[in-house]
Design an enzyme around this catalytic site. Structure first.
Site, short mmCIF file in Angstrom:
data_model
loop_
_atom_site.label_atom_id
_atom_site.label_comp_id
_atom_site.label_asym_id
_atom_site.label_seq_id
_atom_site.Cartn_x
_atom_site.Cartn_y
_atom_site.Cartn_z
N ARG A 1 -4.37 -13.10 21.94
CA ARG A 1 -5.47 -13.54 21.09
C ARG A 1 -5.41 -12.91 19.71
O ARG A 1 -6.22 -13.22 18.84
CB ARG A 1 -6.80 -13.18 21.74
CG ARG A 1 -7.65 -14.40 22.01
CD ARG A 1 -8.87 -13.98 22.75
NE ARG A 1 -8.78 -14.45 24.10
CZ ARG A 1 -9.68 -15.25 24.65
NH1 ARG A 1 -10.73 -15.63 23.99
NH2 ARG A 1 -9.53 -15.65 25.89
N LYS B 1 -9.20 -24.74 27.84
CA LYS B 1 -8.02 -23.99 28.31
C LYS B 1 -8.02 -23.86 29.83
O LYS B 1 -7.05 -24.16 30.50
CB LYS B 1 -8.00 -22.57 27.69
CG LYS B 1 -8.00 -22.53 26.18
CD LYS B 1 -7.90 -21.11 25.65
CE LYS B 1 -9.14 -20.25 25.89
NZ LYS B 1 -10.34 -20.71 25.19
N ARG C 1 -21.59 -25.89 30.23
CA ARG C 1 -20.68 -25.49 31.31
C ARG C 1 -21.44 -24.80 32.43
O ARG C 1 -22.38 -24.04 32.21
CB ARG C 1 -19.62 -24.52 30.76
CG ARG C 1 -18.77 -23.93 31.89
CD ARG C 1 -17.56 -23.19 31.40
NE ARG C 1 -17.86 -22.23 30.37
CZ ARG C 1 -16.93 -21.65 29.62
NH1 ARG C 1 -15.67 -21.94 29.80
NH2 ARG C 1 -17.28 -20.77 28.70
N ARG D 1 -18.25 -15.88 19.27
CA ARG D 1 -16.92 -15.99 19.88
C ARG D 1 -16.05 -16.95 19.09
O ARG D 1 -14.86 -16.69 18.87
CB ARG D 1 -17.05 -16.52 21.33
CG ARG D 1 -17.41 -15.45 22.33
CD ARG D 1 -18.03 -16.03 23.58
NE ARG D 1 -17.18 -16.93 24.34
CZ ARG D 1 -17.64 -17.77 25.27
NH1 ARG D 1 -18.95 -17.82 25.54
NH2 ARG D 1 -16.83 -18.54 25.92
N ARG E 1 -22.25 -18.68 32.62
CA ARG E 1 -21.64 -17.39 32.29
C ARG E 1 -22.56 -16.62 31.35
O ARG E 1 -23.24 -17.21 30.53
CB ARG E 1 -20.30 -17.64 31.58
CG ARG E 1 -19.10 -17.40 32.45
CD ARG E 1 -17.82 -17.92 31.85
NE ARG E 1 -17.47 -17.39 30.55
CZ ARG E 1 -16.33 -17.68 29.91
NH1 ARG E 1 -15.45 -18.47 30.48
NH2 ARG E 1 -16.08 -17.19 28.72
P1 AP5 Z 1 -13.18 -24.69 29.73
O1 AP5 Z 1 -11.93 -25.31 30.26
O2 AP5 Z 1 -13.94 -23.80 30.62
O3 AP5 Z 1 -12.88 -24.02 28.30
P2 AP5 Z 1 -12.09 -22.71 27.90
O4 AP5 Z 1 -11.23 -23.06 26.72
O5 AP5 Z 1 -11.42 -22.09 29.08
O6 AP5 Z 1 -13.30 -21.83 27.37
P3 AP5 Z 1 -13.70 -20.30 27.62
O7 AP5 Z 1 -15.14 -20.18 27.27
O8 AP5 Z 1 -13.25 -19.85 28.96
O9 AP5 Z 1 -12.83 -19.62 26.52
P4 AP5 Z 1 -13.04 -18.20 25.92
O10 AP5 Z 1 -11.76 -18.02 25.20
O11 AP5 Z 1 -14.25 -18.04 25.10
O12 AP5 Z 1 -13.32 -17.29 27.18
P5 AP5 Z 1 -12.39 -16.40 28.10
O13 AP5 Z 1 -12.96 -16.44 29.45
O14 AP5 Z 1 -10.97 -16.72 27.92
O15 AP5 Z 1 -14.12 -25.90 29.24
C1 AP5 Z 1 -15.42 -25.65 28.71
C2 AP5 Z 1 -16.40 -26.72 29.18
O16 AP5 Z 1 -16.03 -27.99 28.62
C3 AP5 Z 1 -16.39 -26.94 30.70
O17 AP5 Z 1 -17.70 -27.19 31.10
C4 AP5 Z 1 -15.49 -28.15 30.93
O18 AP5 Z 1 -15.88 -28.90 32.07
C5 AP5 Z 1 -15.72 -28.94 29.64
N1 AP5 Z 1 -14.50 -29.64 29.18
C6 AP5 Z 1 -13.23 -29.16 29.17
N2 AP5 Z 1 -12.37 -30.05 28.62
C7 AP5 Z 1 -13.14 -31.12 28.26
C8 AP5 Z 1 -12.83 -32.37 27.63
N3 AP5 Z 1 -11.59 -32.71 27.26
N4 AP5 Z 1 -13.86 -33.23 27.40
C9 AP5 Z 1 -15.14 -32.90 27.76
N5 AP5 Z 1 -15.49 -31.72 28.38
C10 AP5 Z 1 -14.50 -30.86 28.61
O19 AP5 Z 1 -12.66 -14.95 27.49
C11 AP5 Z 1 -13.94 -14.37 27.56
C12 AP5 Z 1 -14.01 -13.10 26.74
O20 AP5 Z 1 -13.08 -12.13 27.28
C13 AP5 Z 1 -13.60 -13.23 25.27
O21 AP5 Z 1 -14.68 -13.67 24.48
C14 AP5 Z 1 -13.17 -11.80 24.96
O22 AP5 Z 1 -14.30 -10.96 24.76
C15 AP5 Z 1 -12.49 -11.35 26.24
N6 AP5 Z 1 -11.04 -11.60 26.23
C16 AP5 Z 1 -10.35 -12.46 27.03
N7 AP5 Z 1 -9.04 -12.43 26.72
C17 AP5 Z 1 -8.90 -11.54 25.70
C18 AP5 Z 1 -7.78 -11.11 24.93
N8 AP5 Z 1 -6.54 -11.57 25.16
N9 AP5 Z 1 -8.01 -10.19 23.96
C19 AP5 Z 1 -9.24 -9.71 23.74
N10 AP5 Z 1 -10.34 -10.08 24.41
C20 AP5 Z 1 -10.17 -11.01 25.39
MG MG Z 2 -11.66 -20.29 30.18
#
Ligand code: AP5
Ligand code: MG
Ligand code: ZN
Length: 221
Positions: free
Chosen positions: A88, A13, A127, A171, A160
């Site tokens: 979410r 994402k 990552r 997660r 992270r």
């Molecule tokens: P990356 O692009 O970083 O993936 P991502 O989908 O952004 O993953 P996140 O871990 O950020 O998602 P998340 O939903 O768990 O965390 P968030 O920060 O939103 O890619 C991942 C890796 O893969 C990278 O190393 C990249 O280089 C590689 N990659 C990417 N695409 C690739 C491809 N096509 N091929 C190969 N490699 C690739 O949320 C964190 C926490 O916050 C949640 O767990 C929750 O506790 C809280 N939170 C956030 N939003 C909410 C909400 N709306 N409601 C409740 N809690 C929330």
């Molecule tokens: Mg992210």
């Protein structure tokens, strides 16, 4: 354009949102990034969120809705937005619709990046994030030019705190449960588009571009 980007943790994402926000000049609103800033600043909300995030659980809906309401009031959202990681839950999706109705706006597209669970574990555990500018890398799939050093700002690359395997699995489980009803919700509204997120980063990006180009073409016709 008002866009949502959805997918399991590690689906890509943030990676795709960075490219898309540059190409379409949209503010990239990542609720995960916003929460991490609050944790760093040690605000009351940040301290509350830390526990939920590090155990792999969701932060309560009312907290997240408040954060998005505040963010939508900022000037840069007037031209459109790219939401990453919100909504979410179905409650968050319904609240988002209410907010947008008041602003006389609708969601143009929800892009769902579909990737299998084992693949996302591999992506997240490899990552690395820049401590300075937040840029994201992967030790195998998207390595920096120099190991441990950010290409853009020469900052140190770190992991992270919620990227250990145990938290990642939690997660994924938590998000997968919520996804089903969210995908049904947006499919019912006719604005859901799925891309194969197992493809390389560039291919995923061009697939999303094709969807958005077709969308703007049909809006003109
Ligand atoms: P990356 O692009 O970083 O993936 P991502 O989908 O952004 O993953 P996140 O871990 O950020 O998602 P998340 O939903 O768990 O965390 P968030 O920060 O939103 O890619 C991942 C890796 O893969 C990278 O190393 C990249 O280089 C590689 N990659 C990417 N695409 C690739 C491809 N096509 N091929 C190969 N490699 C690739 O949320 C964190 C926490 O916050 C949640 O767990 C929750 O506790 C809280 N939170 C956030 N939003 C909410 C909400 N709306 N409601 C409740 N809690 C929330
Ligand atoms: Mg992210
Ligand atoms: Zn950097």
């Amino acid at each position: 354009m008002n866009l949502l980007i959805m997918g399991l943790p590690g689906a890509g994402k943030g990676t795709q949102a960075e490219y898309l926000s540059t190409k379409y000049n949209l503010p990239h609103i990542s609720t995960g990034d916003m929460l991490r800033v609050k944790i760093k600043e040690e605000t009351r909300l940040g301290l509350e969120a830390k526990g939920h995030i590090e155990s792999g659980n969701l932060v309560p809906d009312e907290v997240m809705i408040g954060i998005i309401l505040d963010r939508f009031n900022k000037r840069d959202c007037k031209k459109g937005f790219l939401l990453d990681g919100f909504p979410r839950t179905k409650v968050q999706a319904e609240e988002l619709d209410k907010m947008l109705k008041e602003l006389n706006r609708t969601i143009d597209a929800v892009i769902y990046i579909e990737v299998g669970q084992e693949k996302v574990v591999q992506r997240i555990t490899g990552r690395r994030i820049c401590k300075g500018c937040g840029a994201s890398y992967h030790v195998i799939f998207n390595p920096p030019a120099e190991i441990g050093v950010c290409n853009s700002c020469s900052g140190q690359l770190i992991q992270r705190s919620d990227d250990n395997e145990e938290t990642v699995r939690k997660r994924i489980e938590v998000n997968a449960i919520q996804h089903q009803s969210l995908l049904e919700y947006y499919n019912g509204k006719g604005c859901l588009f799925t891309v194969n997120g197992s493809n390389p980063i560039n291919k995923v990006f061009t697939d999303i571009e094709t969807i958005l180009n077709n969308l703007s073409r049909s809006a003109v016709l």
